[in-house]
Write a protein that holds these residues in place. Structure first.
Motif, mmCIF file in Angstrom:
data_model
loop_
_atom_site.group_PDB
_atom_site.id
_atom_site.type_symbol
_atom_site.label_atom_id
_atom_site.label_comp_id
_atom_site.label_asym_id
_atom_site.label_seq_id
_atom_site.Cartn_x
_atom_site.Cartn_y
_atom_site.Cartn_z
ATOM 1 N N ALA A 148 -24.928 28.245 11.644
ATOM 2 C CA ALA A 148 -25.815 27.091 11.720
ATOM 3 C C ALA A 148 -26.239 26.604 10.343
ATOM 4 O O ALA A 148 -26.490 25.404 10.148
ATOM 5 C CB ALA A 148 -27.053 27.441 12.546
ATOM 6 N N HIS A 151 -26.502 31.905 14.339
ATOM 7 C CA HIS A 151 -27.155 30.783 15.018
ATOM 8 C C HIS A 151 -28.504 30.449 14.400
ATOM 9 O O HIS A 151 -29.094 29.407 14.730
ATOM 10 C CB HIS A 151 -27.310 31.099 16.503
ATOM 11 N N GLU A 166 -31.449 29.095 16.269
ATOM 12 C CA GLU A 166 -31.205 27.880 17.056
ATOM 13 C C GLU A 166 -30.511 28.288 18.361
ATOM 14 O O GLU A 166 -29.759 29.252 18.399
ATOM 15 C CB GLU A 166 -30.300 26.912 16.290
#
Length: 388
Positions: free
Chosen positions: A78, A57, A60
């Protein structure tokens, strides 16, 4: 415990999206998560295989859930890394490096994979090799995984628009404009896309059925009704995808209710008060629910009678519990995995898996093993094994 304090806890985790809201204080106190319980493990996680999917991720607040198609898993990060791997042994079949930042995914059908980007684009990739098939612009960002029935691909934006595209070429077929409040959770339920109907969940607590052919509303059901004087108190988001059970759907909302609704008419079959940000789970005739306050509850499916409640993981931002044989497995914001006995809720095992946390619920594979995807990008398949 007041509803306001519950919302403050969520505010502190960065889970709220604000549309034009001013004057909110960030100095309020909030509930502290319970410490990791000290337990004597009777069940442990036995690693089958593990790999890293890009940067995960990448700091984020996203929900990049891997797509489990049975024999093959598709996972994205991500920072634009996409992998297709054999679920049995983790063998990489192909790997694509996109130039895009990924915000949501992975969705898919028999031919394609679907992702959305930070630049608000819907992207279709080949399931065979990850090559780009088409891309289209979206009105604004999408945090929920795009879904497809093979003919249509449906994406739902953070401002309440539901858009359907032709799965073959990305041509826009229809759009439905929902209503969202000024303040909502930075999380969204993926739409359910069937052959004839699309079920969309909204931050205003509404569940709406749309015609798959033209996007016309068929019925509407209220999972949560905003109450209170402030926008924080009035949060009623539905952020967990409803579960299909025969001809009905099981849905739960934040500061709302858990309800079983007829998928054809939208008529309520039953409901009870509940507050959760995660989809309910079904197993052995029971309903398992991770409440917003970190409690996990088991309800008997036949009459919704509460069987047990486990409160030792309070405010640890638990993921949807996954049924694995006679156990439940849930992850938390500090990256711990917890094993509960499904018959009484007692804690039977734990593992410190990912120090960046776990936001994506674990998934059960076809062979009974457990797929875990941590925020850092670590993806692992486990077996549960009794401690000898």
């Amino acid at each position: 415990m007041s509803r306001t304090r519950c919302v403050r806890a969520l505010l502190a985790t960065g889970m709220l999206t604000v549309f034009g809201l001013a004057g909110c204080s960030t100095t309020d106190t909030f509930e502290q998560p319970a410490p990791v319980p000290e337990i004597e493990s009777s069940v442990e996680f036995d690693q089958v295989w593990s790999m890293s999917v890009g940067d995960g991720h990448d700091d984020e607040f996203l929900y990049l859930t891997p797509l489990n198609t049975g024999d093959i898993l598709y996972a994205a990060s991500a920072d634009g890394e996409v992998y297709a791997v054999k679920s049995e042994n983790g063998k990489v079949l192909w790997h694509a490096e996109l130039e895009d930042r990924i915000f949501a995914g992975v969705g898919g059908d028999n031919d394609s994979l679907y992702l959305t980007t930070r630049e608000a684009e819907l992207l279709a990739l080949s399931r065979e090799d990850g090559s780009e098939l088409w891309r289209v612009s979206l009105p604004t960002e999408v945090l929920a995984t795009p879904q497809s029935n093979g003919r249509l691909v449906v994406a739902q934006t953070t401002d309440g628009r539901v858009l359907a595209f032709d799965a073959n070429n990305g041509e826009k077929v229809w759009q439905y404009d929902g209503v969202v409040p000024v303040l909502s959770m930075r999380a969204a339920a993926a739409p359910l896309v069937g052959g004839d109907v699309v079920i969309a969940s909204f931050a205003n607590g509404k569940l709406v059925a749309l015609s798959a052919e033209a996007g016309q509303p068929l019925w509407q059901y209220e999972v949560g009704e905003p109450q209170g004087r402030t926008e924080l108190e009035r949060l009623v988001d539905i952020t967990g995808q409803p579960l299909v059970i025969d001809s009905a759907i099981l849905v739960v909302g934040y500061q709302g209710k858990l309800a079983l609704v007829d998928i054809r008419t939208g008529q309520e079959i039953w409901s009870r008060k509940a507050s959760s940000l995660y989809s309910p789970m079904i197993g052995d005739g029971n309903i398992y629910l991770a409440s917003a306050n970190g409690e996990i509850a088991a309800l008997r499916g036949s009459d919704r009678r509460e069987l047990w409640v486990q409160d030792r993981l309070a405010w640890r931002q638990l993921t949807q519990p996954m049924v694995v044989d006679e156990y439940l497995v849930t992850g938390d914001f500090e990256g711990y995995l917890h094993i509960l006995d499904s018959t009484d809720g007692s804690l039977q095992g734990q593992l410190e898996y990912d120090d960046e946390g776990i936001r994506v619920p674990a998934q059960r594979l076809r062979n009974g093993n457990l797929l875990v995807f941590g925020n850092s990008g670590d993806m692992t398949v486990f077996e549960l094994r009794a401690v000898e």
